[in-house]
Design a protein around this motif. Structure first.
Motif, mmCIF file in Angstrom:
data_model
loop_
_atom_site.group_PDB
_atom_site.id
_atom_site.type_symbol
_atom_site.label_atom_id
_atom_site.label_comp_id
_atom_site.label_asym_id
_atom_site.label_seq_id
_atom_site.Cartn_x
_atom_site.Cartn_y
_atom_site.Cartn_z
ATOM 1 N N PRO A 1 -3.848 18.710 -0.604
ATOM 2 C CA PRO A 1 -4.084 17.893 0.689
ATOM 3 C C PRO A 1 -4.321 16.538 0.439
ATOM 4 N N HIS A 2 -3.489 15.607 1.285
ATOM 5 C CA HIS A 2 -3.485 14.242 1.151
ATOM 6 C C HIS A 2 -3.137 13.527 2.394
ATOM 7 N N ALA A 3 -3.554 12.353 2.625
ATOM 8 C CA ALA A 3 -3.142 11.531 3.645
ATOM 9 C C ALA A 3 -2.967 10.109 3.456
ATOM 10 N N VAL A 4 -1.866 9.414 3.795
ATOM 11 C CA VAL A 4 -1.974 7.879 3.590
ATOM 12 C C VAL A 4 -2.303 7.451 4.893
ATOM 13 N N LEU A 5 -3.387 6.556 4.533
ATOM 14 C CA LEU A 5 -3.793 5.895 5.754
ATOM 15 C C LEU A 5 -3.663 4.503 5.858
ATOM 16 N N THR A 6 -3.813 4.058 7.052
ATOM 17 C CA THR A 6 -3.802 2.449 7.689
ATOM 18 C C THR A 6 -5.300 2.157 7.212
ATOM 19 N N ALA A 7 -5.497 0.972 7.337
ATOM 20 C CA ALA A 7 -6.818 0.150 7.183
ATOM 21 C C ALA A 7 -7.804 0.843 8.178
ATOM 22 N N GLU A 8 -7.468 0.985 9.452
ATOM 23 C CA GLU A 8 -8.217 1.185 10.499
ATOM 24 C C GLU A 8 -8.407 2.556 10.301
ATOM 25 N N LEU B 1 -8.239 -5.194 3.316
ATOM 26 C CA LEU B 1 -7.682 -3.779 2.854
ATOM 27 C C LEU B 1 -6.094 -3.490 3.723
ATOM 28 N N SER B 2 -5.213 -2.996 2.834
ATOM 29 C CA SER B 2 -3.994 -2.768 3.704
ATOM 30 C C SER B 2 -3.757 -1.205 3.878
ATOM 31 N N GLY B 3 -4.581 -0.359 3.572
ATOM 32 C CA GLY B 3 -4.670 1.043 3.724
ATOM 33 C C GLY B 3 -5.068 1.669 2.545
ATOM 34 N N GLY B 4 -4.879 3.086 2.521
ATOM 35 C CA GLY B 4 -5.619 4.002 1.569
ATOM 36 C C GLY B 4 -4.716 5.395 1.360
ATOM 37 N N LEU B 5 -5.181 5.985 0.337
ATOM 38 C CA LEU B 5 -4.903 7.444 0.160
ATOM 39 C C LEU B 5 -6.002 8.141 0.455
ATOM 40 N N HIS B 6 -6.050 9.128 1.226
ATOM 41 C CA HIS B 6 -7.255 10.101 1.278
ATOM 42 C C HIS B 6 -7.075 11.453 0.804
ATOM 43 N N LEU B 7 -8.089 11.965 -0.258
ATOM 44 C CA LEU B 7 -7.730 13.021 -0.904
ATOM 45 C C LEU B 7 -9.055 13.781 -0.471
ATOM 46 N N PRO B 8 -9.003 14.565 0.660
ATOM 47 C CA PRO B 8 -10.211 15.357 0.996
ATOM 48 C C PRO B 8 -10.750 16.286 0.119
ATOM 49 N N ASN B 9 -10.194 16.873 -0.883
ATOM 50 C CA ASN B 9 -10.691 18.002 -1.683
ATOM 51 C C ASN B 9 -11.520 17.708 -2.763
ATOM 52 N N ASP B 10 -11.427 16.088 -3.056
ATOM 53 C CA ASP B 10 -12.329 15.479 -4.278
ATOM 54 C C ASP B 10 -13.841 15.844 -4.131
ATOM 55 N N GLN B 11 -14.498 15.718 -5.189
ATOM 56 C CA GLN B 11 -15.959 16.037 -5.070
ATOM 57 C C GLN B 11 -16.723 14.535 -5.874
ATOM 58 N N ALA C 1 1.030 -1.223 -0.195
ATOM 59 C CA ALA C 1 0.022 -0.041 0.089
ATOM 60 C C ALA C 1 0.890 1.152 -0.177
ATOM 61 N N ALA C 2 1.804 1.189 0.815
ATOM 62 C CA ALA C 2 2.909 2.390 0.997
ATOM 63 C C ALA C 2 3.522 2.500 -0.345
ATOM 64 N N ALA C 3 3.851 1.626 -1.294
ATOM 65 C CA ALA C 3 4.705 1.645 -2.646
ATOM 66 C C ALA C 3 3.564 2.419 -3.410
ATOM 67 N N ALA C 4 2.384 1.535 -3.391
ATOM 68 C CA ALA C 4 1.181 2.265 -4.561
ATOM 69 C C ALA C 4 1.067 3.631 -4.345
ATOM 70 N N ALA C 5 1.027 4.205 -2.988
ATOM 71 C CA ALA C 5 0.690 5.431 -2.681
ATOM 72 C C ALA C 5 2.016 6.403 -3.089
ATOM 73 N N ALA C 6 2.962 5.689 -3.088
ATOM 74 C CA ALA C 6 4.317 6.374 -3.201
ATOM 75 C C ALA C 6 4.545 6.992 -4.891
ATOM 76 N N LEU C 7 3.590 6.424 -5.496
ATOM 77 C CA LEU C 7 3.746 6.780 -7.111
ATOM 78 C C LEU C 7 3.026 8.145 -7.287
ATOM 79 N N TYR C 8 2.070 8.486 -6.422
ATOM 80 C CA TYR C 8 1.404 9.845 -6.262
ATOM 81 C C TYR C 8 1.709 10.961 -5.380
ATOM 82 N N THR C 9 2.111 10.425 -4.234
ATOM 83 C CA THR C 9 2.421 11.396 -2.978
ATOM 84 C C THR C 9 3.451 12.542 -3.438
ATOM 85 N N PRO C 10 4.695 12.319 -4.179
ATOM 86 C CA PRO C 10 5.414 13.100 -4.611
ATOM 87 C C PRO C 10 4.860 14.553 -5.406
#
Length: 491
Positions: free
Chosen positions: A228-235, A253-263, A211-220
């Motif tokens: 605004p974004h946050a890499v999250l655990t499953a909990e 699920l192993s985690g997620g990437l939250h993007l709060p400004n999306d609609q 999950a961390a590796a997948a999110a790393a494609l986009y976070t830079p």
């Protein structure tokens, strides 16, 4: 108003295509001060079930996840998908029966027969006799079209190309879904289209490290653009979306990437509201009028022929000072007839619209399952499940395996939340470029402009690409860098 602005305002612009991109283009042209705007659509309404990719899309306005399919990890995935058993739930599927067909029946259904074509030309009005008609011509074989586009897609998977394309997409998506959508909503009085601004949660399967590796494609690039974004655990994902409780408990699920400004929202309702505003502002919307061909003629003072209008399937000619092709995949054959090869391929997507049976178990906003490439979106008392990618050329058949994958994803993540027996299935052909960014701007053919190739992010990018095109046609300087949006980037 300057003389040049007065001249631009008097120009007649004809927009081909009644999906969210075409309707947004007409709207932005009117806002830019162009008073003569005509929109032509072969279907009987905007964003039609049969013609547009806007009818029942994934219901997302998601600049946060704007990223090309052509990523460094795509080539090995493609091989796995190709070798997977037919029963597997896959995010991308090749439909060989459609690709091997010479001309799928859906491909040119709006075009007349050769006999009708000849008869209509013979009866053309005398004053248009000097016009050169550029019809759709002989289409490529479906397999050849896919191979050519697929090789371009693979070239874009190089890390450096991926980063460049991602930045370009986000530039346009953020401009579109941010200031442009805010302005449209304010001017339209916030139409009721199940709008929400609760963000997108991208979900990852596998081990936490994956999950961390997948999110790393986009976070830079997210950090670079201050998104605004946050890499999250499953909990942590569960706190945002309580309906994921069973999926988290089962270890799916192993985690997620939250993007709060999306609609999120209902794209069809939005498109209908914008079309109504276009009519109120004086635009002519002509439905049930399929475009058969482009018309070319040499204007005074020009050394080469310009596009000067279109001919409809019933033989009528509509003249204009400029023509905008915003008809999704239908733009390709029209452009080819005037010598332009658009690197746009019809990638079929599926969706299900489902009634909610238990609101507590249903999603609150939008989730994107990163493995299956399927979005699950709350739309009032319904849930829209949409996504996948099927390479089947122009075949819009609703195949059972595509529907089954959507059912699998929604029941795996939100069991008991929706009534599967009440599902409304749909497919649409998304016009995708190899690099993920739409083609927006003038072409090498005078009088012809493009606004197509938005892929899975048609609504996300519609307002911004429409505004860019309106600025170019009205002689204004666009508010963002548009130097790499036109077809010339593929030349």
């Amino acid at each position: 108003m300057s003389q040049s602005a007065v001249g631009a305002a008097r120009r007649h612009v004809l927009v081909v295509g009644g999906g969210v991109v075409g309707v947004s283009t007409a709207y932005q042209l009117l806002r830019a001060g162009l008073t003569r705007v005509t929109l032509v659509e072969g279907a009987s309404q905007v964003a039609s079930r049969e013609h547009a990719a806007s009818f029942a899309n994934a219901a997302m306005l998601s600049p946060g996840i704007a990223s090309p399919w052509a990523a460094p990890d795509l080539p090995p995935k493609l091989l796995r998908y190709l070798l997977a058993p037919a029963s597997a739930h896959l995010p991308l599927r090749y439909r060989l029966s459609s690709l091997l067909a010479r001309h799928p029946s859906i491909a040119l259904s709006a075009l007349p027969t050769p006999a009708e074509h000849s008869e209509q030309l013979d009866t053309a009005v005398e004053e248009l006799a000097q016009l050169h008609e550029c019809g759709a011509g002989e289409p490529e074989h479906p397999t050849a079209r896919l191979v050519r586009w697929g090789l371009s897609l693979l070239r874009e998977c190089a890390p450096a190309r991926f980063e460049l394309n991602q930045r370009r997409m986000r530039r346009l998506a953020e401009y579109s879904s941010g200031p442009m959508m805010a302005a449209m909503n304010a001017e339209l009085g916030w139409p009721h289209y199940d709008y929400q601004a609760l963000g997108t949660l991208e979900l990852y399967h596998g081990e936490p490290a994956q999950a961390a590796a997948a999110a790393a494609l986009y976070t830079p690039v997210l950090r670079e653009r201050n998104v605004p974004h946050a890499v999250l655990t499953a909990e942590q994902c569960l706190r945002l979306e309580p309906g994921l409780a069973l999926a988290v408990r089962r270890g799916l699920l192993s985690g997620g990437l939250h993007l709060p400004n999306d609609q999120t929202g209902n794209c069809l309702r939005f498109t209908e509201a914008v079309a109504a505003e276009c009519e109120r502002r004086g635009a002519q919307l002509r439905f049930g009028r399929a475009v058969r061909s482009l018309l070319r003629a040499q204007r005074p003072g020009q050394s080469e022929a310009s596009v000067v209008g279109v001919r409809l399937a019933d033989g009528e000619a509509l003249l204009a000072d400029a023509v905008v092709l915003a008809a999704g995949v239908r733009s390709v054959e029209l452009a080819r007839a005037v010598g332009l090869e658009l690197p746009v391929y019809p990638v079929k997507g599926y969706s299900l619209t489902l009634p909610i049976t238990d609101a507590e178990k249903a999603p609150r906003s939008t989730m994107l399952d990163a493995h299956y490439k399927v979005a699950i979106t709350r739309l009032g008392d319904q849930v829209r499940v949409g996504g996948l990618g099927e390479l089947a050329d122009l075949d819009r058949t609703l195949y059972a395996d595509g529907v089954a994958t959507l059912r699998h994803v929604v029941t795996e993540l939100f069991p008991g939340a929706v009534d599967l027996s009440g599902a409304q299935p749909w497919t649409g052909l998304r016009p995708m470029t190899p690099d993920g960014t739409p083609i927006v701007g003038a072409t090498s053919v005078p009088g012809l402009y493009l606004n197509t190739g938005h892929g899975t992010l048609g609504w996300t990018m519609a307002a911004g690409s429409a505004r860019v095109l309106a600025d170019l046609l009205s002689g204004r300087e666009p508010e963002i860098d548009v130097s790499d949006l036109s077809l010339s980037r593929y030349c």
